[in-house]
Design a protein around this motif. Sequence first.
Motif, short mmCIF file in Angstrom:
data_model
loop_
_atom_site.label_atom_id
_atom_site.label_comp_id
_atom_site.label_asym_id
_atom_site.label_seq_id
_atom_site.Cartn_x
_atom_site.Cartn_y
_atom_site.Cartn_z
N THR A 248 -12.29 8.11 -9.60
CA THR A 248 -11.67 7.53 -8.30
C THR A 248 -12.27 6.35 -7.90
N HIS B 255 -8.46 -0.82 -10.87
CA HIS B 255 -8.08 -0.54 -9.47
C HIS B 255 -6.86 0.43 -9.40
N PRO B 256 -5.94 0.00 -10.15
CA PRO B 256 -4.58 0.99 -10.23
C PRO B 256 -4.82 2.29 -10.57
N CYS C 191 -7.57 4.01 -10.83
CA CYS C 191 -8.64 5.05 -10.00
C CYS C 191 -7.65 5.18 -8.81
N GLU C 192 -6.58 4.35 -8.25
CA GLU C 192 -5.64 4.74 -7.01
C GLU C 192 -5.02 6.12 -7.57
N LYS D 78 -6.98 9.16 -7.76
CA LYS D 78 -7.11 9.64 -6.18
C LYS D 78 -5.91 10.35 -5.92
N CYS E 241 2.26 -1.04 -9.07
CA CYS E 241 1.06 -1.82 -8.72
C CYS E 241 0.97 -3.16 -9.65
N ARG F 106 -1.27 -2.81 -4.00
CA ARG F 106 -2.60 -2.54 -4.65
C ARG F 106 -2.92 -0.97 -4.26
N SER F 107 -2.34 -0.40 -3.17
CA SER F 107 -2.63 0.86 -2.97
C SER F 107 -1.48 1.81 -3.57
N THR G 216 -0.65 5.71 -2.31
CA THR G 216 -0.81 6.84 -1.45
C THR G 216 0.15 8.06 -1.73
#
Length: 308
Positions: free
Chosen positions: A80, A112-113, A115-116, A119, A243, A249-250, A252
């Motif tokens: 993550t 980054h995407p 690991c997002e 998570k 993304c 970038r996030s 959620t």
Amino acid sequence: MFGWLLRLVVSCLDVLREVLASVLGESAGKIVDWLSWKISGTHKIQRISSSYKGLDKMRRIEKCLGNSQHKELQNFREYTSVSELSATILKVKNISAAKDPEFIARIDTTFHPMCEINKLTKEATTLKRTKYDVENEEHEMTLLSLWNSLQPDRELESRVSEMWGDIGFQGNDPATDFRGMGVLGLQNLHYLAKNKKTGAKLLAASNHPQYGFSLAITSINLTAILMQMLESGLLRSHFYFKCCHGGSRSVTLNDLHEAHCSILGDFVKFYQDRKPATIMEFNTHKAAYTEVLKEKLSSDSPLLEIVQ
């Protein structure tokens, strides 16, 4: 001149690798990977990073990591933190800034995407495993808010009531219906009811005299399908597309709720368009829709439609 020729040879080898892997299996593909590395001095993940973009790049990188002989890379979905994942890749592959400064410069935007999404998967799995607790005030308040959002003009007579059936629960106590998907099932349904005009429309559609269905139970069923797609990796394409091509970038939990709203609305249309003879055909049509969804998420345009 030599550099151009080298890139051409390696590019041809990468194409050959895909063909051999599809025909003879990954073992044959790995032999070509080794040959490409010997010729170019770069690993496959470096070449993917520099040669591809967007969703295509992320799909290829995931496949590359998943097929690695190193456990640390095979388990890329466990990471993550971008720094931890990138550090592992650089260490295992022995890549340094001196050897490939461009790859190092792309690390954050590339991973980054990933690991997002990792998570989000862990958070959703935790919610799925969290049982609905009638002693938990937050759970109970969310459930009551769900009722008030879908039935704003009707007061719930009591916490345990036949009235729950009016929004598609099976029994008098909705807590029992969340057993399969836990609190995630509740949160997905609550998000739909609280934030989407579609919630009221779907409730009305569920009361169709011929092609009706139980809204709450259908929502929980679609949450189960959504989690299957997330855990299998198919739903990752939707989030990667968001993304890489949508400028975000996030990723959620709200994005997962949005995906649930999308496939629920899509399924209801699919189901009622097929004009089932009885509600007993529900599971047959659900299975057929699951295959349609798999095909959508495997395509080059896997982005699910956002509903209002």
